[in-house]
Design a protein around this motif. Structure first.
Motif, PDB file in Angstrom:
ATOM      1  N   LEU A 233     -46.953 -38.223 -22.714  1.00  0.00           N
ATOM      2  CA  LEU A 233     -46.789 -36.824 -22.300  1.00  0.00           C
ATOM      3  C   LEU A 233     -45.508 -36.237 -22.883  1.00  0.00           C
ATOM      4  O   LEU A 233     -44.451 -36.856 -22.830  1.00  0.00           O
ATOM      5  CB  LEU A 233     -46.728 -36.719 -20.777  1.00  0.00           C
ATOM      6  CG  LEU A 233     -46.466 -35.309 -20.232  1.00  0.00           C
ATOM      7  CD1 LEU A 233     -47.689 -34.419 -20.426  1.00  0.00           C
ATOM      8  CD2 LEU A 233     -46.062 -35.363 -18.775  1.00  0.00           C
ATOM      9  N   ARG A 234     -45.615 -35.041 -23.443  1.00  0.00           N
ATOM     10  CA  ARG A 234     -44.455 -34.317 -23.974  1.00  0.00           C
ATOM     11  C   ARG A 234     -44.562 -32.852 -23.587  1.00  0.00           C
ATOM     12  O   ARG A 234     -45.653 -32.281 -23.559  1.00  0.00           O
ATOM     13  CB  ARG A 234     -44.378 -34.411 -25.502  1.00  0.00           C
ATOM     14  CG  ARG A 234     -44.059 -35.778 -26.020  1.00  0.00           C
ATOM     15  CD  ARG A 234     -42.624 -36.220 -25.643  1.00  0.00           C
ATOM     16  NE  ARG A 234     -42.399 -37.610 -25.940  1.00  0.00           N
ATOM     17  CZ  ARG A 234     -42.528 -38.621 -25.088  1.00  0.00           C
ATOM     18  NH1 ARG A 234     -42.899 -38.409 -23.848  1.00  0.00           N
ATOM     19  NH2 ARG A 234     -42.281 -39.855 -25.447  1.00  0.00           N
ATOM     20  N   TYR A 235     -43.403 -32.270 -23.318  1.00  0.00           N
ATOM     21  CA  TYR A 235     -43.330 -30.839 -23.024  1.00  0.00           C
ATOM     22  C   TYR A 235     -42.428 -30.192 -24.062  1.00  0.00           C
ATOM     23  O   TYR A 235     -41.305 -30.642 -24.290  1.00  0.00           O
ATOM     24  CB  TYR A 235     -42.767 -30.580 -21.621  1.00  0.00           C
ATOM     25  CG  TYR A 235     -42.628 -29.112 -21.347  1.00  0.00           C
ATOM     26  CD1 TYR A 235     -43.754 -28.334 -21.114  1.00  0.00           C
ATOM     27  CD2 TYR A 235     -41.391 -28.485 -21.377  1.00  0.00           C
ATOM     28  CE1 TYR A 235     -43.643 -26.969 -20.898  1.00  0.00           C
ATOM     29  CE2 TYR A 235     -41.271 -27.123 -21.159  1.00  0.00           C
ATOM     30  CZ  TYR A 235     -42.408 -26.378 -20.926  1.00  0.00           C
ATOM     31  OH  TYR A 235     -42.287 -25.027 -20.727  1.00  0.00           O
ATOM     32  N   GLU A 236     -42.918 -29.117 -24.674  1.00  0.00           N
ATOM     33  CA  GLU A 236     -42.140 -28.329 -25.637  1.00  0.00           C
ATOM     34  C   GLU A 236     -41.991 -26.920 -25.080  1.00  0.00           C
ATOM     35  O   GLU A 236     -42.979 -26.199 -24.962  1.00  0.00           O
ATOM     36  CB  GLU A 236     -42.877 -28.231 -26.970  1.00  0.00           C
ATOM     37  CG  GLU A 236     -43.130 -29.531 -27.663  1.00  0.00           C
ATOM     38  CD  GLU A 236     -44.070 -29.324 -28.841  1.00  0.00           C
ATOM     39  OE1 GLU A 236     -43.601 -28.832 -29.889  1.00  0.00           O
ATOM     40  OE2 GLU A 236     -45.267 -29.619 -28.675  1.00  0.00           O
ATOM     41  N   PRO A 237     -40.771 -26.531 -24.726  1.00  0.00           N
ATOM     42  CA  PRO A 237     -40.589 -25.162 -24.234  1.00  0.00           C
ATOM     43  C   PRO A 237     -40.654 -24.166 -25.381  1.00  0.00           C
ATOM     44  O   PRO A 237     -40.351 -24.492 -26.527  1.00  0.00           O
ATOM     45  CB  PRO A 237     -39.191 -25.200 -23.622  1.00  0.00           C
ATOM     46  CG  PRO A 237     -38.479 -26.260 -24.383  1.00  0.00           C
ATOM     47  CD  PRO A 237     -39.530 -27.279 -24.763  1.00  0.00           C
ATOM     48  N   GLY A 238     -41.063 -22.977 -25.050  1.00  0.00           N
ATOM     49  CA  GLY A 238     -41.087 -21.888 -26.023  1.00  0.00           C
ATOM     50  C   GLY A 238     -40.286 -20.725 -25.481  1.00  0.00           C
ATOM     51  O   GLY A 238     -39.141 -20.885 -25.065  1.00  0.00           O
ATOM     52  N   LEU A 239     -40.904 -19.583 -25.426  1.00  0.00           N
ATOM     53  CA  LEU A 239     -40.258 -18.384 -24.921  1.00  0.00           C
ATOM     54  C   LEU A 239     -39.881 -18.571 -23.457  1.00  0.00           C
ATOM     55  O   LEU A 239     -40.684 -19.074 -22.666  1.00  0.00           O
ATOM     56  CB  LEU A 239     -41.204 -17.191 -25.069  1.00  0.00           C
ATOM     57  CG  LEU A 239     -40.700 -15.852 -24.549  1.00  0.00           C
ATOM     58  CD1 LEU A 239     -39.512 -15.383 -25.379  1.00  0.00           C
ATOM     59  CD2 LEU A 239     -41.809 -14.827 -24.574  1.00  0.00           C
ATOM     60  N   ILE A 240     -38.679 -18.165 -23.096  1.00  0.00           N
ATOM     61  CA  ILE A 240     -38.237 -18.255 -21.707  1.00  0.00           C
ATOM     62  C   ILE A 240     -37.527 -16.952 -21.354  1.00  0.00           C
ATOM     63  O   ILE A 240     -36.712 -16.448 -22.129  1.00  0.00           O
ATOM     64  CB  ILE A 240     -37.345 -19.491 -21.466  1.00  0.00           C
ATOM     65  CG1 ILE A 240     -36.988 -19.640 -19.993  1.00  0.00           C
ATOM     66  CG2 ILE A 240     -36.123 -19.468 -22.368  1.00  0.00           C
ATOM     67  CD1 ILE A 240     -36.378 -20.990 -19.648  1.00  0.00           C
ATOM     68  N   VAL A 241     -37.892 -16.404 -20.212  1.00  0.00           N
ATOM     69  CA  VAL A 241     -37.278 -15.167 -19.735  1.00  0.00           C
ATOM     70  C   VAL A 241     -36.902 -15.351 -18.265  1.00  0.00           C
ATOM     71  O   VAL A 241     -37.499 -16.167 -17.564  1.00  0.00           O
ATOM     72  CB  VAL A 241     -38.204 -13.935 -19.896  1.00  0.00           C
ATOM     73  CG1 VAL A 241     -38.469 -13.635 -21.359  1.00  0.00           C
ATOM     74  CG2 VAL A 241     -39.515 -14.133 -19.155  1.00  0.00           C
ATOM     75  N   ALA A 242     -35.916 -14.594 -17.836  1.00  0.00           N
ATOM     76  CA  ALA A 242     -35.480 -14.690 -16.447  1.00  0.00           C
ATOM     77  C   ALA A 242     -35.166 -13.305 -15.911  1.00  0.00           C
ATOM     78  O   ALA A 242     -34.724 -12.416 -16.640  1.00  0.00           O
ATOM     79  CB  ALA A 242     -34.247 -15.581 -16.349  1.00  0.00           C
ATOM     80  N   ASP A 243     -35.404 -13.155 -14.623  1.00  0.00           N
ATOM     81  CA  ASP A 243     -35.061 -11.935 -13.904  1.00  0.00           C
ATOM     82  C   ASP A 243     -34.576 -12.380 -12.528  1.00  0.00           C
ATOM     83  O   ASP A 243     -35.393 -12.782 -11.681  1.00  0.00           O
ATOM     84  CB  ASP A 243     -36.276 -11.022 -13.799  1.00  0.00           C
ATOM     85  CG  ASP A 243     -35.948  -9.680 -13.133  1.00  0.00           C
ATOM     86  OD1 ASP A 243     -34.759  -9.394 -12.896  1.00  0.00           O
ATOM     87  OD2 ASP A 243     -36.891  -8.921 -12.857  1.00  0.00           O
ATOM     88  N   GLY A 244     -33.277 -12.382 -12.343  1.00  0.00           N
ATOM     89  CA  GLY A 244     -32.724 -12.838 -11.074  1.00  0.00           C
ATOM     90  C   GLY A 244     -33.102 -14.272 -10.797  1.00  0.00           C
ATOM     91  O   GLY A 244     -32.845 -15.155 -11.603  1.00  0.00           O
ATOM     92  N   GLU A 245     -33.747 -14.490  -9.656  1.00  0.00           N
ATOM     93  CA  GLU A 245     -34.092 -15.850  -9.237  1.00  0.00           C
ATOM     94  C   GLU A 245     -35.372 -16.392  -9.889  1.00  0.00           C
ATOM     95  O   GLU A 245     -35.722 -17.547  -9.666  1.00  0.00           O
ATOM     96  CB  GLU A 245     -34.243 -15.893  -7.715  1.00  0.00           C
ATOM     97  CG  GLU A 245     -35.406 -15.057  -7.202  1.00  0.00           C
ATOM     98  CD  GLU A 245     -35.461 -14.984  -5.681  1.00  0.00           C
ATOM     99  OE1 GLU A 245     -34.678 -15.661  -4.994  1.00  0.00           O
ATOM    100  OE2 GLU A 245     -36.305 -14.237  -5.176  1.00  0.00           O
TER     101      GLU A 245
END
Length: 141
Positions: A62-74
């Motif tokens: 198993l492998r996880y590759e992150p891509g686009l990440i966005v955040a808004d507060g919590e």
């Protein structure tokens, strides 16, 4: 110079996901998840125990590759790819996480099988190289 809560939360989620999904360091991963963690995913049993047991049941590939990440507060949303889980196709996931008191407190997700360019009606499926470029951009912020 202090970081914004959004930058802090994005880094937290990326580190938590890498620790659990790629490194499979369950002891270290426990520190990233709330003991009262709420799991909204239809395919994962409740709480941290449900999530960790699911990961334990999957192949070591198993492998996880992150891509686009966005955040808004919590809230943090990360669009990434799960591969090596033993199914015929990798999964493309949009994971939505709520952070509370510096740990992952709540989670929702949307999953789809990865499609080739030829299989995609738009001709523009997300692909491994695209994810890598997005991750580099996120790490630079």
């Amino acid at each position: 110079m202090s970081q914004t809560i959004e930058v802090t939360n994005k880094r937290l989620v990326l580190e938590a996901f890498d620790t659990l999904f790629n490194k499979r360091d369950y002891e270290m991963a426990e520190g990233f998840w709330s003991p009262n963690y709420i799991q909204h995913s239809a395919h994962i049993a409740p709480g941290c125990e449900g999530l960790f047991n699911l990961i334990r049941s999957l192949p070591a590939t198993l492998r996880y590759e992150p891509g686009l990440i966005v955040a808004d507060g919590e809230f943090v949303i990360v669009h990434g790819r799960f591969s090596g889980h033993g199914r015929p196709r990798s999964w493309i996931a949009a994971d939505i996480v709520r952070i509370a008191d510096g740990v992952l407190a709540e989670h929702w997700d949307v999953l789809q099988d990865e499609a080739t360019r030829e299989e995609s009606q738009s001709g523009l499926p997300i692909v491994r190289g695209h994810l890598s470029r997005l991750t580099v951009a996120v790490k630079q912020t």
